[in-house]
Write a protein that holds these residues in place. Structure first.
Motif, PDB file in Angstrom:
ATOM      1  N   LEU A 150     -57.289 -30.744 -73.332  1.00 42.98           N
ATOM      2  CA  LEU A 150     -57.849 -29.734 -73.057  1.00 42.98           C
ATOM      3  C   LEU A 150     -57.409 -28.706 -73.300  1.00 42.98           C
ATOM      4  O   LEU A 150     -56.020 -28.368 -73.197  1.00 42.98           O
ATOM      5  N   GLU A 155     -57.767 -24.205 -72.655  1.00 42.23           N
ATOM      6  CA  GLU A 155     -57.905 -23.516 -71.357  1.00 42.23           C
ATOM      7  C   GLU A 155     -59.878 -23.322 -71.784  1.00 42.23           C
ATOM      8  O   GLU A 155     -60.361 -23.014 -70.670  1.00 42.23           O
ATOM      9  N   ARG A 186     -61.272 -25.703 -70.730  1.00 45.96           N
ATOM     10  CA  ARG A 186     -60.989 -26.187 -69.235  1.00 45.96           C
ATOM     11  C   ARG A 186     -62.221 -24.908 -68.331  1.00 45.96           C
ATOM     12  O   ARG A 186     -62.155 -26.311 -67.416  1.00 45.96           O
ATOM     13  N   ASN A 187     -62.504 -24.462 -68.913  1.00 45.74           N
ATOM     14  CA  ASN A 187     -63.414 -23.599 -68.083  1.00 45.74           C
ATOM     15  C   ASN A 187     -64.570 -24.092 -68.573  1.00 45.74           C
ATOM     16  O   ASN A 187     -65.746 -23.667 -67.549  1.00 45.74           O
ATOM     17  N   HIS A 233     -64.016 -32.269 -71.557  1.00 47.08           N
ATOM     18  CA  HIS A 233     -62.978 -33.676 -72.368  1.00 47.08           C
ATOM     19  C   HIS A 233     -64.608 -34.024 -72.529  1.00 47.08           C
ATOM     20  O   HIS A 233     -64.563 -34.875 -74.441  1.00 47.08           O
ATOM     21  N   LEU A 252     -62.717 -34.142 -68.058  1.00 45.63           N
ATOM     22  CA  LEU A 252     -63.968 -32.691 -66.526  1.00 45.63           C
ATOM     23  C   LEU A 252     -64.872 -33.195 -67.228  1.00 45.63           C
ATOM     24  O   LEU A 252     -64.644 -33.335 -68.931  1.00 45.63           O
ATOM     25  N   ARG A 286     -68.788 -27.877 -63.106  1.00 48.29           N
ATOM     26  CA  ARG A 286     -67.243 -28.416 -63.457  1.00 48.29           C
ATOM     27  C   ARG A 286     -66.970 -30.114 -62.677  1.00 48.29           C
ATOM     28  O   ARG A 286     -67.859 -29.597 -61.536  1.00 48.29           O
ATOM     29  N   TRP A 342     -64.992 -33.303 -62.413  1.00 53.75           N
ATOM     30  CA  TRP A 342     -63.986 -34.526 -62.624  1.00 53.75           C
ATOM     31  C   TRP A 342     -64.158 -35.755 -62.502  1.00 53.75           C
ATOM     32  O   TRP A 342     -64.578 -35.701 -61.479  1.00 53.75           O
TER      33      TRP A 342
END
Length: 173
Positions: free
Chosen positions: A88, A90, A93-94, A98, A133, A168, A170
């Motif tokens: 990832l 940034e 990630r936001n 994945h 993610l 988001r 996980w």
């Protein structure tokens, strides 16, 4: 026999993939995951590019390696697609995560998305991802349910510049 499985892109599925691609294009809906936006006119070149992406070959600036798989049924009809990013950045990630996945419009509401994500998580684990993610827009309740059905644990939302809320989640592998 209607066994579904993930397969790597292959020229043997050209006709089936074109049917999948054209249906999605004709629907006018956003094409998700992003890799299905690739023009399949030169099908062999597109398949090679997808294989190169997985190996990190000739990636555009800011991109990470990503493996693409197609969900096919027992008759090799392409039902959906997934792109699994190996790491990832940034921005991912936001709001990217994945795993990006989608089911062709005519095959939705049949449980295929839940199955596609489940199979994608197994592939992610094979790639060495231990905590995946997975994200979706707040307005996409179907995708939220799919993620939760696969063990998603909600994290902090991300609000994009246009005000769109990205949920988001996980998933531990």
């Amino acid at each position: 026999m209607n066994a579904r499985k993930l397969v790597e892109p292959t020229i043997e599925l050209e006709e089936s993939y074109h049917c999948f691609y054209n249906e999605w294009k004709d629907s006018g809906e956003p094409m998700i995951p992003w890799v299905i936006e690739k023009d399949p006119t030169d099908f062999q070149a597109m398949v090679q590019e997808l294989h190169n992406d997985a190996k990190g070959i000739d990636l555009p600036e800011g991109f990470v390696p990503g493996s693409t798989y197609w969900l096919v049924d027992g008759k090799n009809n392409v039902l959906g697609a997934v792109n699994i990013r190996h790491s990832l950045t940034e921005p991912l990630r936001n709001a990217g995560g994945h795993i990006g996945y989608g089911i062709r419009p005519s095959e939705r509401r049949k449980g295929y998305a839940t199955e596609l994500l489940r199979l994608s998580l197994l592939k992610s684990k094979e790639l060495g991802i231990t905590n995946a993610l997975v994200v979706c827009d707040e307005s996409n309740t179907g995708s939220m349910k799919t993620i939760l059905n696969n063990g998603g644990r909600e994290d902090e939302d991300f609000v994009e510049e246009d005000g769109n809320v990205v949920k988001r989640y996980w998933i531990e592998l």
